[in-house]
Every structure is written in C-alpha cells, then in structure tokens.
Design an enzyme around this catalytic site. Sequence first.
Site, PDB file in Angstrom:
ATOM      1  N   ARG A 330      65.798  30.573  44.206  1.00 12.83           N
ATOM      2  CA  ARG A 330      66.253  30.987  45.539  1.00 12.83           C
ATOM      3  C   ARG A 330      66.111  32.476  45.819  1.00 12.83           C
ATOM      4  O   ARG A 330      65.878  32.874  46.957  1.00 12.83           O
ATOM      5  CB  ARG A 330      67.695  30.514  45.790  1.00 12.83           C
ATOM      6  CG  ARG A 330      67.788  28.987  45.880  1.00 12.83           C
ATOM      7  CD  ARG A 330      69.146  28.483  46.319  1.00 12.83           C
ATOM      8  NE  ARG A 330      69.452  28.855  47.681  1.00 12.83           N
ATOM      9  CZ  ARG A 330      70.340  29.777  48.046  1.00 12.83           C
ATOM     10  NH1 ARG A 330      71.038  30.431  47.131  1.00 12.83           N
ATOM     11  NH2 ARG A 330      70.533  30.067  49.304  1.00 12.83           N
ATOM     12  N   TYR A 334      63.891  33.331  48.951  1.00 15.89           N
ATOM     13  CA  TYR A 334      64.520  33.895  50.142  1.00 15.89           C
ATOM     14  C   TYR A 334      65.352  35.144  49.891  1.00 15.89           C
ATOM     15  O   TYR A 334      66.113  35.563  50.763  1.00 15.89           O
ATOM     16  CB  TYR A 334      65.468  32.915  50.847  1.00 15.89           C
ATOM     17  CG  TYR A 334      65.339  31.441  50.636  1.00 15.89           C
ATOM     18  CD1 TYR A 334      64.388  30.720  51.372  1.00 15.89           C
ATOM     19  CD2 TYR A 334      66.177  30.752  49.770  1.00 15.89           C
ATOM     20  CE1 TYR A 334      64.311  29.344  51.231  1.00 15.89           C
ATOM     21  CE2 TYR A 334      66.093  29.372  49.636  1.00 15.89           C
ATOM     22  CZ  TYR A 334      65.149  28.672  50.361  1.00 15.89           C
ATOM     23  OH  TYR A 334      65.070  27.315  50.242  1.00 15.89           O
ATOM     24  N   CYS A 361      56.069  34.164  33.670  1.00 16.29           N
ATOM     25  CA  CYS A 361      55.006  35.154  33.833  1.00 16.29           C
ATOM     26  C   CYS A 361      54.700  35.315  35.314  1.00 16.29           C
ATOM     27  O   CYS A 361      53.679  34.832  35.833  1.00 16.29           O
ATOM     28  CB  CYS A 361      53.764  34.706  33.085  1.00 16.29           C
ATOM     29  SG  CYS A 361      54.029  34.789  31.333  1.00 16.29           S
TER      30      CYS A 361
END
Length: 432
Positions: A330, A334, A361
């Site tokens: 998340r 965002y 990575c």
Amino acid sequence: MLHDNIGIGESGHLTFAGQDTVALCEQYGTPLMLLDENRVRGNMSVYVNAMKKHFTGDSHPLLASKALCFKGIYKIAAEEGMFTDIVSAGELYVAKSAGFPMENAFFHGSNKSDAAISMAMDMGLGWFIVDNREELDEINRQAGERGFVQNILLRLTPGIDPHTHAKINTGRVDSKFGTAIETGQAEELIAYALSLNNVALHGFHCHIGSQIFEIEPFCDAADIMLAFMAHIQKTYCVKLKYLNLGGGFGVRYVEDDPVIDYEKNIAEIASHLRAKSAECGIEMPDILMEPGRSIVADAGMTLYTVGSVKTITGYKSYVSIDGGMTDNPRYALYGSRYTVHNADHADREADFVCTIAGCCCESGDLIQEDIAIAKPVRGEHIAVCVTGAYNYAMSSNYNKIPRPPIVMLKDGQSRIAVRRETFADLIAYDAE
Ligand SMILES: *Cc1c(COP(=O)(O)O)cnc(C)c1O
C-alpha cells in the site's frame, strides 16, 4: 496508543490484543500477520447493531470480502450476522468453502464472466449486483435456462462531484464501475431489466470511495440515489426495496487521523435518509452497507525482523525488514501512512528517523519513509499497525517470497488461521 488493542507490556515489548508481540514472533516466525479476533467481532457487531437500531427491518451490513479474504473470516462474519459481498469467483469459492450462507452473499465486480455467473448460480448465490447490460443479459439467460428468477440490484454511479469531494472517485460519472444516472443510461438499463423475465430488480447500489472520514459524501450520494429511486418508482410503478450505499468509512492509521464513531455516523446517515425519503415522497428503503476496511484494518498488525540498519552519512537511514511490498504494497501503491514501532522497545523514545525498507529488489519497496522509531538492531522486530485490510488481500509472491501466516489472537490464546506459505508452495504450480 493509536487503538486500545495496542499496548506496552512489562518488558517494554509492544503488545497486541493483550499478547506480547516479540514472543509471538519467536513462536510463529516473521513476517507475521496478526489478527485480533475480538476486534473483528466487535467491529462487525457495531455495524450489525447500529443498522438494526437505526434503519428499517431488512437492513444489513455486508462484509466487503476484498479487504481480507480467507475461510476463517467468513465463519466469524456468519456468526456475527454479517452478510457479505464478493467480487470474483475466487472469493465466492472461499466463502462457499467456509460454509457461508450463500443466500446472504452478493456478487459484485465490473466484469462477471459467464463461467463465474454459472458457478454462483450453481452455489445458490442470493444476489447479483449487476454492473452492465451484457452481464444483465447473461444473468437473465442463465436464470431462464435454470428455470428461476434471479434477484438483482443494479450498480449505479451517482455522479458525485470530484471537486467537492476530491478523494471520492468511484462514484463519478466516468468511473469504470456501474452505470451513470446523469447520462440517462441508468434509466435505460432499469427499463430493460424490468422487461426481462428471469431477473427481479430490487434496488440500487452505489459506492463512492474509500477512507472517507465525514458523512457528507455518503449523504450527498444518498440524496441523488433516493431522488432517482423516487423517480423510477413513480415512472415504472415498481417498488424498490433496497438502497446499498457501498463501503468506504475511514480508519485511523496514524495519530493525526480523526477518531471515528461508526455508530454515530450510521445514526446520522439514517436520520438524513429518513428525512430525504420523506421529501422525495417514498418509503425509506432498507439499507445495505459494505464495510471492508473499517471491519478488519485495526484488527491487524504485521511484524517483521530487522536485518540491517544502514545510515547513509549525511543523507538518511534505512531499516531493512524481512517482508515489504509482497505483504503490504500500500505504501508503494498509494503512499499510505502507517504507525510503526520497534516492538522490542515500545517503551523507549521514538527518536531515530528512518525509512522502513522491504527486502524486494525494487527501490520503491518501502513501508514508510522518514518516520521516528526507537532505534533497532539486527534481530529486533518492527511492528506496523492497522494492517488488517488490503495487506494480506493484496499480497504477492514477488521475488518468490512466501506469504506470511495469519495468526488469530483471542482471549490470551493464539492460533494459525492461514498457514505460512512454504518453499514447496512456491513451485506447486510449476510443470516438471
Ligand atoms: C472496496 C469496496 C468496498 C469496501 O470499501 P472499504 O473502504 O474497505 O469499506 C465496498 N463496496 C465496494 C463496491 C467496493 O468496491
């Protein structure tokens, strides 16, 4: 602390649902997803009771499955008297496997395949929330083939002005979801649905967005929906039983998010709806709501083990953890804010400013940037709070990192609700 299920124990360890998080890390390994069962049940009962109290007879909260989907959550939801909404054949399968009563399940989604529609009907699903004309035709056709009438709601876009409510974008006219009222297409679809023999239209749905802290956007959407319901009922001489207002109530992730009183919000929305229904000259419809985040988010916590603590002289410090965007994408998606603690030293001053970096990575694999925690060393544990919603549900196996387990905490006991993925799981689908 941010929520009352988070605390500090005698040893200075962070506690969650009254249990020592460091001890849980030692018992179950990391990354570790904890779920406070009493908090899940408590959040569900707030909705169930408030909706019973403030709305008319057949009003229900539906657990939005997409926030967190595993068998155990459906058992709890059924026990607490929640209905559910599912958005895919996969979620439907999990709900059915858990023994969730299918008559209380609503099938959402902007593109239901013929196969998914068929599977849902075979399972005895109660309700389809129809997004578009093509799937309406297919639902009508398949119901006809089976010789029954399928109950449906139609998903509409109320056309909430995005300038008034910047964060609210799912209910806009140009959304990919549903059918627009403003363009006249919703009314066309309704007239068409009413002409079909194997679907029974019982009402409308709208969902305006997520992480909404005020009630005004819900009331604004409800005003548009109720006025439209009144128009349709008068024009077509039909009675529409349900208005589904979707999900979207906000959750407190960080100290400066507001504290929300869900029961009070529901009561206020109810009195607004009652007044507006009277104004429109219709009976107050039964109300459905679809909370996801506000049911499971604050019941979750994720724990990680620290690898390195790297200070780039003159720049910044990174604390590396053994999970990241694979269990919580998340922040990468965002820039979502979270509250983070050093779980081993929750009693110490949070004076080390650092960025919590995942182990993928991918330089965007961060959990939070420039936050203050008590400085950790390798082997200590990092706790990220309020991770119950849209974390496990969005997890992946990127870099072939196995998904963490979900461990349920209840009354001083812990148990595995979803086991940790193994390396063998990672090759389970591969051909030899
Ligand atoms: C995402 C979604 C929900 C749940 O939203 P929350 O913000 O988690 O409460 C409910 N209904 C629909 C249609 C959704 O898309």
